[in-house]
Write a protein that holds these residues in place. Structure first.
Motif, PDB file in Angstrom:
ATOM      1  N   SER A 231       0.839  -1.208   0.000  1.00  4.38           N
ATOM      2  CA  SER A 231       0.000   0.000   0.000  1.00  4.38           C
ATOM      3  C   SER A 231       0.867   1.248   0.000  1.00  4.38           C
ATOM      4  O   SER A 231       0.570   2.222  -0.706  1.00  4.38           O
ATOM      5  CB  SER A 231      -0.892   0.025   1.244  1.00  4.38           C
ATOM      6  OG  SER A 231      -1.721  -1.091   1.267  1.00  4.38           O
TER       7      SER A 231
ATOM      8  N   ASP B 278      -5.572  -1.132  -4.850  1.00  6.92           N
ATOM      9  CA  ASP B 278      -5.007  -1.661  -3.617  1.00  6.92           C
ATOM     10  C   ASP B 278      -5.998  -2.630  -2.973  1.00  6.92           C
ATOM     11  O   ASP B 278      -6.909  -2.212  -2.273  1.00  6.92           O
ATOM     12  CB  ASP B 278      -4.675  -0.517  -2.661  1.00  6.92           C
ATOM     13  CG  ASP B 278      -3.859  -1.010  -1.475  1.00  6.92           C
ATOM     14  OD1 ASP B 278      -3.581  -2.222  -1.400  1.00  6.92           O
ATOM     15  OD2 ASP B 278      -3.495  -0.170  -0.626  1.00  6.92           O
ATOM     16  N   GLU B 279      -5.806  -3.893  -3.211  1.00  7.51           N
ATOM     17  CA  GLU B 279      -6.690  -4.929  -2.672  1.00  7.51           C
ATOM     18  C   GLU B 279      -8.165  -4.565  -2.843  1.00  7.51           C
ATOM     19  O   GLU B 279      -8.895  -4.436  -1.875  1.00  7.51           O
ATOM     20  CB  GLU B 279      -6.381  -5.164  -1.184  1.00  7.51           C
ATOM     21  CG  GLU B 279      -4.941  -5.589  -0.961  1.00  7.51           C
ATOM     22  CD  GLU B 279      -4.730  -6.166   0.434  1.00  7.51           C
ATOM     23  OE1 GLU B 279      -5.647  -6.850   0.916  1.00  7.51           O
ATOM     24  OE2 GLU B 279      -3.662  -5.928   1.014  1.00  7.51           O
TER      25      GLU B 279
HETATM   26 MG   LIG Z   1      -2.096  -2.700   2.141  1.00  7.34          MG
END
Ligand SMILES: [Mg+2]
Ligand SMILES: Nc1ncnc2c1ncn2[C@@H]1O[C@H](COP(=O)(O)OP(=O)(O)OP(=O)(O)O)[C@@H](O)[C@H]1O
Lengths: 240, 292
Positions: free
Chosen positions: B87, B208-209
């Motif tokens: 991240s 991000d995910e």
């Molecule tokens: Mg992360």
């Protein structure tokens, strides 16, 4: 004088006059208090560390001392500063020193706005801190400037969260406006006291006054909950 | 027999050939070290290039000179254990969280050289999708998509709304345009956030995910949108633990651990049985947990 006659010709006219004075104190104090609260609250949460420490000190002083003492300081204490200046720099500064002589009305509004602002800033600061950084980051990621991201995204969310607390503080303000009496203002409580002592009808006078305040507070509560409803976000139980 | 792994070695912290900026350099993190100057070459610049990205927090180094490139239409997948810095890397690439060292080039333009105003222009060319959506809670789905068009691009309300509806339609949510985030399911929220990013016409998307906060039955709808985007030619860098999905879509996995990209290569190389890569080890642990 019969009781009804007393109410009709003495008590209610006096209280109505007092009510009008009270409103003239409450409305500007509330508006200024909220404005000061917003500036101080934003400054405390986002400002440089020096600014936020200065504002913390303001809040500590104005929350930490009795409002009556602050009020008397503005009305009775401040002129002494003017007297001191004159004694130091001669009578030439007297136009300046007259600035330090606040009228009862000006002292009341100053005291109430500054004290209320200190409390309001706490609600604003808390609300700003409670807004997750994520939405602000998302705004930046779309190309918002930091100022835009703050005013367009963080601030509206924070305002909704601050509203109940700020409204509560305004309701307190309505009631502590009665302290203006001690700096010779003839607002609601001042009028009531005058009539009560003149006619020895304490219970009725103060009961009626209490009723007036209750009506003001009810009106304010109603207005605030109307605003909360209007600003409520559908589907969000947390901010109803 | 062990597979040939492209072990990512510390790349030269220099900007490879950029016709317009011959000899452009990346600032290497090490303070006293001389900057490495890349020789000018006629190779066209990558669409996005991060070089030597370094980030520290206190005395903890979160990213150690991480470099990667994305060319038009690429989908690269970043995987790795929690806390590895994935991240942080995306935020540094976006300059949402400016790196301490290194630089990011978008179409050959250095983000580090940009003024504060231009960095906003840089950011709006890169779309970011967050794990927890980060929709604007006080705006409807339509306004979530339109607000940046109006305030950042200065579009009129009418055009912004038309575009917002087109984007919501693309993610299958035109009928939900007037709902607020709190009235949407997780999968719908994530699709609105994808529409919001797409409306800005980004050159690159960083994800991000995007499915990690979703219930299993909602993951599919979001992955479908991402797959459509990929097929439409969008350039993407995606952090995900959906290995099954990722291995069919991507040509390159980047494995990130303790602030470094330690392995990179195609899914076939890295995930082949017995390849012995950290990536395949990690992925098989993941699929044990995910039950497949
Ligand atoms: Mg992360
Ligand atoms: N604001 C911060 N202050 C200090 N350390 C931080 C901060 N933000 C992140 N970190 C640290 O940076 C490291 C990398 O975090 P990051 O969130 O980038 O990891 P990640 O690979 O995305 O992990 P995950 O898979 O759990 O999302 C972690 O060790 C984390 O503790």
């Amino acid at each position: 004088m019969g009781t009804l006659e007393f109410y009709r010709t003495v008590l209610f006219p006096a209280l109505n006059k007092g009510l009008w004075v009270s409103i003239q104190i409450i409305v500007p104090s509330a508006v200024l208090g909220v404005a000061i609260g917003i500036l101080a609250g934003v400054g405390r949460s986002l400002g440089t560390s020096r600014l936020s420490r200065a504002l913390d000190a303001y809040v500590a002083v104005f929350r930490g001392t009795p409002l009556v003492v602050q009020l008397m300081m503005w009305y009775y204490g401040l002129p002494t500063v003017g007297v001191f200046l004159e004694s130091q720099f001669g009578p030439g500064v007297s136009p300046l020193s007259s600035l330090f002589r606040l009228s009862p009305y000006a002292s009341s509004v100053t005291a109430f706005a500054l004290c209320s602002g200190a409390y309001q800033s706490e609600y604003i600061r808390g609300a700003l801190l409670s807004i997750k950084k994520g939405q602000y980051m998302a705004a930046l990621s779309l190309g918002f400037t930091r100022a835009q991201a703050f005013w367009r995204i963080t601030a509206p969310a924070a305002a909704r969260r601050a509203l109940p607390g700020c409204g509560n503080e305004i309701i307190y303000l309505i009631k502590y406006s009665s302290l203006a009496m001690i700096v010779t203002m003839s607002e609601l409580t001042g009028q009531a006291k005058g009539i009560a002592t003149m006619y020895f009808r304490y219970l009725e006078c103060y009961l009626a006054t209490a009723g007036y305040y209750l009506a003001l507070v009810t009106l304010a509560t109603w207005l605030l909950s109307w605003m909360e409803r209007r600003l409520a976000i559908p589907g969000d139980p947390g901010l109803s | 027999m062990t597979a040939q792994l492209q072990k990512a070695t510390a790349p030269p912290a220099g900007r490879p050939g950029d016709p317009e900026r011959p000899g452009a350099t990346c600032t290497p993190y090490a303070p006293g070290a001389p900057p490495v100057t890349a020789a000018a070459s006629p190779a066209p610049p990558h669409l996005l290039e991060a070089c030597g990205i370094t980030k520290t927090m206190g005395d903890k180094i979160l990213l150690h000179e991480v470099s990667l490139t994305l060319d038009r239409g690429d989908l690269k997948v970043l995987i790795g254990p929690s806390g590895g810095g994935k991240s942080t890397l995306l935020q540094c690439i976006h300059f949402l969280n400016p790196p301490d060292g290194g630089d990011v080039f978008l179409d050959g333009e250095s983000a580090r050289d940009m003024s504060r105003m231009n960095i906003c222009l840089f950011r709006r060319e890169i779309g970011m999708i967050f794990q927890d959506f980060n929709l604007f809670d006080h705006l409807t789905a339509r306004d979530n998509v339109a607000v940046a068009l109006r305030r950042v691009k200065g579009w009129a309300k009418r055009e912004a709304y038309d575009r917002a509806m087109a984007e919501l339609d693309r993610v299958g949510l035109a009928s939900r345009a007037d709902l607020y985030p709190a009235q949407l399911s997780g999968g719908q929220k994530q699709r609105v956030s994808i529409a919001r990013a797409l409306a800005m016409d980004p050159k690159v998307m960083l994800l991000d995910e995007p499915t990690s906060a979703l219930d299993p039955e909602l993951i599919g709808e979001v992955l479908k949108v991402i797959q459509d985007l990929h097929e439409g030619g969008m350039t993407m860098l995606m952090v995900t633990h959906q290995v099954g999905f990722a291995r069919h879509m991507t040509k390159e996995f980047l494995f990130m651990e303790s602030g470094r990209i330690t392995e990179s290569g195609s899914p076939e190389e890295l995930l082949r049985d017995g390849s012995g890569s950290r990536t395949s080890d990690f992925c098989s642990k993941l699929s044990e947990i995910q039950g497949g």
